[in-house]
Scaffold this motif. Sequence first.
Motif, PDB file in Angstrom:
ATOM      1  N   LYS A   1       0.818  -1.213   0.000  1.00 38.28           N
ATOM      2  CA  LYS A   1       0.000   0.000   0.000  1.00 38.28           C
ATOM      3  C   LYS A   1       0.858   1.273   0.000  1.00 38.28           C
ATOM      4  CE  LYS A   1      -3.922  -2.240   2.232  1.00 38.28           C
ATOM      5  NZ  LYS A   1      -4.662  -2.333   0.966  1.00 38.28           N
ATOM      6  N   GLY A   2       2.187   1.086  -0.025  1.00 35.39           N
ATOM      7  CA  GLY A   2       3.068   2.233  -0.149  1.00 35.39           C
ATOM      8  C   GLY A   2       3.710   2.715   1.125  1.00 35.39           C
TER       9      GLY A   2
ATOM     10  N   GLY B   1      13.746  -0.596  -1.012  1.00 35.20           N
ATOM     11  CA  GLY B   1      13.192   0.531  -1.740  1.00 35.20           C
ATOM     12  C   GLY B   1      13.753   0.708  -3.135  1.00 35.20           C
TER      13      GLY B   1
ATOM     14  N   SER C   1       9.454  -1.189  -6.752  1.00 45.18           N
ATOM     15  CA  SER C   1       8.126  -1.259  -6.145  1.00 45.18           C
ATOM     16  C   SER C   1       7.667  -2.712  -6.098  1.00 45.18           C
ATOM     17  CB  SER C   1       7.143  -0.438  -6.976  1.00 45.18           C
ATOM     18  OG  SER C   1       6.920  -1.072  -8.232  1.00 45.18           O
TER      19      SER C   1
ATOM     20  N   SER D   1       4.994  -4.009  -7.387  1.00 46.37           N
ATOM     21  CA  SER D   1       4.524  -4.419  -8.717  1.00 46.37           C
ATOM     22  C   SER D   1       5.698  -4.691  -9.651  1.00 46.37           C
ATOM     23  CB  SER D   1       3.607  -3.348  -9.318  1.00 46.37           C
ATOM     24  OG  SER D   1       4.277  -2.101  -9.404  1.00 46.37           O
TER      25      SER D   1
END
Length: 345
Positions: A263-264, A310, A313, A315
Amino acid sequence: MKACVLGAGSWGTALGAVLAWNGWDVTIWARRAEVVEDVNAHHRNERYLPGAALPTGLRAVRDAEEALAGCHLLVVAVPSAAVAATLPLLRKLDDRVLVVHAVKGFVRPDNLRVSAWLEREVCGIERRLAVISGPSHAEEVVRQMPTTVVAASASRHVAERVQDAFMTDRFRVYTQADVIGVELGGALKNIIALGAGLAEGLGLGDNTRAALMTRGLAEITRLGVALGASPLTFSGLAGIGDLIVTCTSEHSRNHRAGRLLAKGLPLPEVLDTIGMAVEGVNATFAAKQLAEACGVEMPITHAIARVLMGEISPSEGIELLMTRDKNHEMEVIGAQPLTAEFRLP
């Protein structure tokens, strides 16, 4: 008989409860005063196991020396990052005390299995040391839901003593000789659970989760065999059993961490939100380094490591895995024995 549990988190508390239900006088060493008060006054541990009733034979103290005094069985159930801090206590133990560790992680920066680290640091502990692992969420164990685990030791006698100590009609214990495989299964499945959580957080479905679990098990087995484990161990409770429960359960902190990352949320915020050890994070970096040292291919682990750092991502991590070069499914995993024999009496 007196038992001491180092660590008043969910898993340490649950294992202490099992021993207390089995007639042991159990003392848990806890760092937090509110946990000690809750266990002793209310027979609960609301911080780590909200709503669960604990047996009256279980008590908690903040003084480690008091907890260890006169104990016959010691359970080490601290997070892997805190194992090294227990060394002064372990070195003071009487050499007749049976030691069971329940830590599903690695001791860093050396990336050692916990039992290997203990054997290096505490002279002669191998002859009285066992590991307990398997599909066993503390939230269900403490509510006496039927659970099966495995106790592994180099000594059949030690494994059977642990089996006798913990075995109840709700907590079934099998014995095993493959300490390496049992430990690695318990530690490495947390990496795949992070991946399963990432996939769920991205809105992906059952197909993706099944693929991650199956190919994740292949990675676990490859590294395990390279480090001396029996491949059959990973088809048992400490392998596929623990993998299934950790990748699919709402109780899994690693799975939850993966969902939050998808979700970030940055990793530090994820860890603060969960508020308890997420062993899959350190395990990912340890496994990545071990795989590189052994020349073992672990693409899922490498992708998750890059997500945690990091660099990519979630995805993008999925895209990397899906666009790898084509390959056979059944890799050769090494000419290792299919069974592991107890080495000590």
